[in-house]
Design a protein around this motif. Structure first.
Motif, PDB file in Angstrom:
ATOM      1  N   ALA A 121      -5.818  -3.882  55.212  1.00  0.00           N
ATOM      2  CA  ALA A 121      -5.859  -4.327  56.681  1.00  0.00           C
ATOM      3  C   ALA A 121      -6.437  -3.256  57.637  1.00  0.00           C
ATOM      4  N   VAL A 122      -5.936  -1.886  57.383  1.00  0.00           N
ATOM      5  CA  VAL A 122      -6.572  -0.929  58.161  1.00  0.00           C
ATOM      6  C   VAL A 122      -8.049  -0.635  58.075  1.00  0.00           C
ATOM      7  N   ALA A 123      -8.581  -0.899  56.520  1.00  0.00           N
ATOM      8  CA  ALA A 123      -9.818  -0.859  56.217  1.00  0.00           C
ATOM      9  C   ALA A 123     -10.827  -1.958  56.679  1.00  0.00           C
ATOM     10  N   GLY A 124     -10.203  -3.032  57.240  1.00  0.00           N
ATOM     11  CA  GLY A 124     -10.932  -3.929  57.771  1.00  0.00           C
ATOM     12  C   GLY A 124     -10.593  -5.182  57.121  1.00  0.00           C
ATOM     13  N   ALA A 125      -9.691  -5.601  56.223  1.00  0.00           N
ATOM     14  CA  ALA A 125      -9.687  -6.819  55.597  1.00  0.00           C
ATOM     15  C   ALA A 125      -8.994  -7.752  56.492  1.00  0.00           C
ATOM     16  N   GLY A 126      -9.456  -8.825  56.442  1.00  0.00           N
ATOM     17  CA  GLY A 126      -9.082 -10.000  57.037  1.00  0.00           C
ATOM     18  C   GLY A 126      -8.123 -10.910  56.601  1.00  0.00           C
ATOM     19  N   ARG A 127      -7.602 -11.842  57.456  1.00  0.00           N
ATOM     20  CA  ARG A 127      -6.137 -12.788  56.786  1.00  0.00           C
ATOM     21  C   ARG A 127      -6.577 -13.177  55.820  1.00  0.00           C
ATOM     22  N   GLU A 128      -7.783 -14.053  55.726  1.00  0.00           N
ATOM     23  CA  GLU A 128      -8.239 -14.817  54.583  1.00  0.00           C
ATOM     24  C   GLU A 128      -8.102 -14.122  53.067  1.00  0.00           C
ATOM     25  N   SER A 129      -8.711 -12.754  53.128  1.00  0.00           N
ATOM     26  CA  SER A 129      -8.788 -11.864  51.854  1.00  0.00           C
ATOM     27  C   SER A 129      -7.418 -11.653  51.492  1.00  0.00           C
ATOM     28  N   LEU A 130      -6.741 -11.334  52.564  1.00  0.00           N
ATOM     29  CA  LEU A 130      -4.980 -11.008  52.393  1.00  0.00           C
ATOM     30  C   LEU A 130      -4.419 -12.139  51.566  1.00  0.00           C
ATOM     31  N   MET A 131      -4.637 -13.102  52.253  1.00  0.00           N
ATOM     32  CA  MET A 131      -3.914 -14.307  51.655  1.00  0.00           C
ATOM     33  C   MET A 131      -4.223 -14.652  50.266  1.00  0.00           C
ATOM     34  N   LYS A 132      -5.358 -14.324  49.855  1.00  0.00           N
ATOM     35  CA  LYS A 132      -5.713 -14.389  48.343  1.00  0.00           C
ATOM     36  C   LYS A 132      -5.096 -13.500  47.376  1.00  0.00           C
ATOM     37  N   VAL A 133      -4.532 -12.464  48.158  1.00  0.00           N
ATOM     38  CA  VAL A 133      -3.793 -11.491  47.156  1.00  0.00           C
ATOM     39  C   VAL A 133      -2.377 -11.802  47.035  1.00  0.00           C
ATOM     40  N   VAL A 134      -1.875 -12.555  48.162  1.00  0.00           N
ATOM     41  CA  VAL A 134      -0.595 -13.126  48.101  1.00  0.00           C
ATOM     42  C   VAL A 134      -0.680 -14.356  47.008  1.00  0.00           C
ATOM     43  N   GLU A 135      -1.698 -15.204  47.040  1.00  0.00           N
ATOM     44  CA  GLU A 135      -1.656 -16.331  46.080  1.00  0.00           C
ATOM     45  C   GLU A 135      -1.716 -15.814  44.670  1.00  0.00           C
ATOM     46  N   MET A 136      -2.306 -14.545  44.491  1.00  0.00           N
ATOM     47  CA  MET A 136      -2.718 -14.063  43.151  1.00  0.00           C
ATOM     48  C   MET A 136      -1.268 -13.680  42.611  1.00  0.00           C
ATOM     49  N   THR A 137      -0.455 -12.929  43.581  1.00  0.00           N
ATOM     50  CA  THR A 137       0.702 -12.375  43.376  1.00  0.00           C
ATOM     51  C   THR A 137       1.795 -13.346  43.083  1.00  0.00           C
ATOM     52  N   LEU A 138       1.703 -14.567  43.604  1.00  0.00           N
ATOM     53  CA  LEU A 138       2.661 -15.747  43.626  1.00  0.00           C
ATOM     54  C   LEU A 138       2.360 -16.457  41.995  1.00  0.00           C
TER      55      LEU A 138
END
Length: 199
Positions: free
Chosen positions: A177-194
């Motif tokens: 997020a500090v490097a500029g990743a937005g909400r959509e890309s981070l939500m994909k990380v959450v989805e992959m984790t789940l």
């Protein structure tokens, strides 16, 4: 509104607003990157007022860290109440994404931004942040142990390892997020984790 000290001397600033300003400065610039001048200018107070109300810079940081934990990380405590381990982690990680990417926030994680690159002179601050993180990981591990005891997680699942994994992914999202990743890309990380959730 003027607040009155015990001795009857008027305090001509809002303590809550001043602490919020200090928290945002530490969040944005880091502990050592935030000077006393930054703080007094940003908080709209004088140095004597800062010392008289909040103590020294380290004490002010600790108060700001507590404010961050109680307010911006409140979703973590709420997530622990979810009925299943997967629901706990989903709510927790979604909360992280919201906090990390909210346009009204400086971006990223307060703890990582503020203290992870401290010099030896600020070791106490770094330790305070690490202890908060350890407490969060321990709390999550205990919740995962409860889930295992209830049969919600497989018998061969290690709650401590699982909690560490989730916290590591969450902290990685903060760096992204500090490097500029937005909400959509981070939500994909959450989805992959789940998607790989045990059981």
């Amino acid at each position: 509104m003027l607040e009155t000290k015990k001795m009857g001397r008027p305090r001509e600033f809002d303590v809550d607003e001043a602490l919020q300003a200090a928290m945002e400065l530490f969040w944005r610039k880091g502990y050592e990157g935030t000077s006393l001048t930054d703080l007094t200018d940003g908080m709209g107070i004088t140095r004597p007022s800062l010392y008289g109300t909040f103590g020294n810079k380290e004490e002010l940081f600790r108060k700001a860290l507590e404010r961050y934990e109680q307010g911006y990380m409140g979703f973590f405590r709420e997530a622990m109440k979810e009925p299943t381990s997967r629901a706990v982690v989903e709510k927790m990680m979604n909360g992280y994404v919201e906090a990390l990417t909210a346009s009204c926030n400086p971006g990223g994680c307060f703890g990582i931004n503020a203290a992870m690159a401290c010099s030896d002179a600020a070791t106490a601050i770094q330790k305070a942040v690490i202890e908060k993180r350890k407490f969060g990981e321990q709390t999550l591990a205990e919740r995962m142990q409860q889930a295992k005891d209830e049969g919600d997680l497989p018998a061969d699942c290690d709650p401590v390892d699982l909690a560490r994994y989730i916290m590591t992914v969450s902290q990685g999202m903060a760096v992204q997020a500090v490097a500029g990743a937005g909400r959509e890309s981070l939500m994909k990380v959450v989805e992959m984790t789940l998607r790989t959730w045990p059981g």
